[in-house]
Design a protein around this motif. Structure first.
Motif, PDB file in Angstrom:
ATOM      1  N   GLY A  60       0.788  -1.228   0.000  1.00 24.56           N
ATOM      2  CA  GLY A  60       0.000   0.000   0.000  1.00 24.56           C
ATOM      3  C   GLY A  60       0.815   1.270   0.000  1.00 24.56           C
ATOM      4  N   ASP A  61       2.144   1.183  -0.042  1.00 23.84           N
ATOM      5  CA  ASP A  61       2.969   2.394  -0.045  1.00 23.84           C
ATOM      6  C   ASP A  61       2.602   3.325  -1.204  1.00 23.84           C
ATOM      7  OD1 ASP A  61       4.601   2.701   2.106  1.00 23.84           O
ATOM      8  OD2 ASP A  61       6.402   1.871   1.162  1.00 23.84           O
ATOM      9  N   GLU A  62       2.281   2.750  -2.340  1.00 21.51           N
ATOM     10  CA  GLU A  62       1.984   3.576  -3.516  1.00 21.51           C
ATOM     11  C   GLU A  62       0.682   4.349  -3.373  1.00 21.51           C
ATOM     12  OE1 GLU A  62       0.457  -0.622  -4.515  1.00 21.51           O
ATOM     13  OE2 GLU A  62       2.169   0.236  -3.488  1.00 21.51           O
ATOM     14  N   PHE A  63      -0.148   3.986  -2.398  1.00 23.70           N
ATOM     15  CA  PHE A  63      -1.433   4.665  -2.221  1.00 23.70           C
ATOM     16  C   PHE A  63      -1.419   5.695  -1.093  1.00 23.70           C
ATOM     17  CE2 PHE A  63      -2.472   0.348  -3.819  1.00 23.70           C
ATOM     18  CZ  PHE A  63      -2.916   0.727  -5.072  1.00 23.70           C
ATOM     19  N   LYS A  64      -0.312   5.778  -0.375  1.00 26.11           N
ATOM     20  CA  LYS A  64      -0.246   6.736   0.738  1.00 26.11           C
ATOM     21  C   LYS A  64      -0.221   8.161   0.209  1.00 26.11           C
ATOM     22  CE  LYS A  64       3.316   5.564   3.300  1.00 26.11           C
ATOM     23  NZ  LYS A  64       4.269   5.161   4.313  1.00 26.11           N
ATOM     24  N   THR A  65      -0.945   9.013   0.904  1.00 29.40           N
ATOM     25  CA  THR A  65      -0.994  10.420   0.514  1.00 29.40           C
ATOM     26  C   THR A  65      -0.321  11.322   1.519  1.00 29.40           C
ATOM     27  OG1 THR A  65      -3.142  10.707   1.556  1.00 29.40           O
ATOM     28  CG2 THR A  65      -3.130  10.108  -0.787  1.00 29.40           C
ATOM     29  N   PHE A  66       0.345  10.733   2.487  1.00 31.27           N
ATOM     30  CA  PHE A  66       1.027  11.528   3.521  1.00 31.27           C
ATOM     31  C   PHE A  66       2.492  11.221   3.565  1.00 31.27           C
ATOM     32  CE2 PHE A  66      -0.916   7.806   5.357  1.00 31.27           C
ATOM     33  CZ  PHE A  66       0.104   7.210   6.063  1.00 31.27           C
TER      34      PHE A  66
END
Length: 66
Positions: A60-66
């Motif tokens: 899920g790193d690619e989906f983090k927004t922070f």
């Protein structure tokens, strides 16, 4: 049952419940021994997983927004 101090074995000594204190200590030592045993048994799997994370990142790193 009389102890060598002249009080009953289950009596609190100086407001310390000796039975509960011993039980808590045994529980703590068993938990630590269990955790150490688990870590030893799973050492290779943990090392492998950490290597995978270093190479590929976490899910899920690619989906983090922070």
């Amino acid at each position: 049952m009389k102890s060598r101090f002249g009080s009953t074995a289950s009596k609190k000594v100086a407001d310390i419940n000796l039975s509960a204190t011993l039980e808590q200590s045994v529980r703590f030592k068993r938990a630590n021994a269990s955790a150490e045993h688990w870590a030893k048994d799973n050492k290779n799997a943990i090392k492998s997983y950490n290597g995978f994370i270093e190479e590929n990142g976490i899910f899920g790193d690619e989906f983090k927004t922070f």
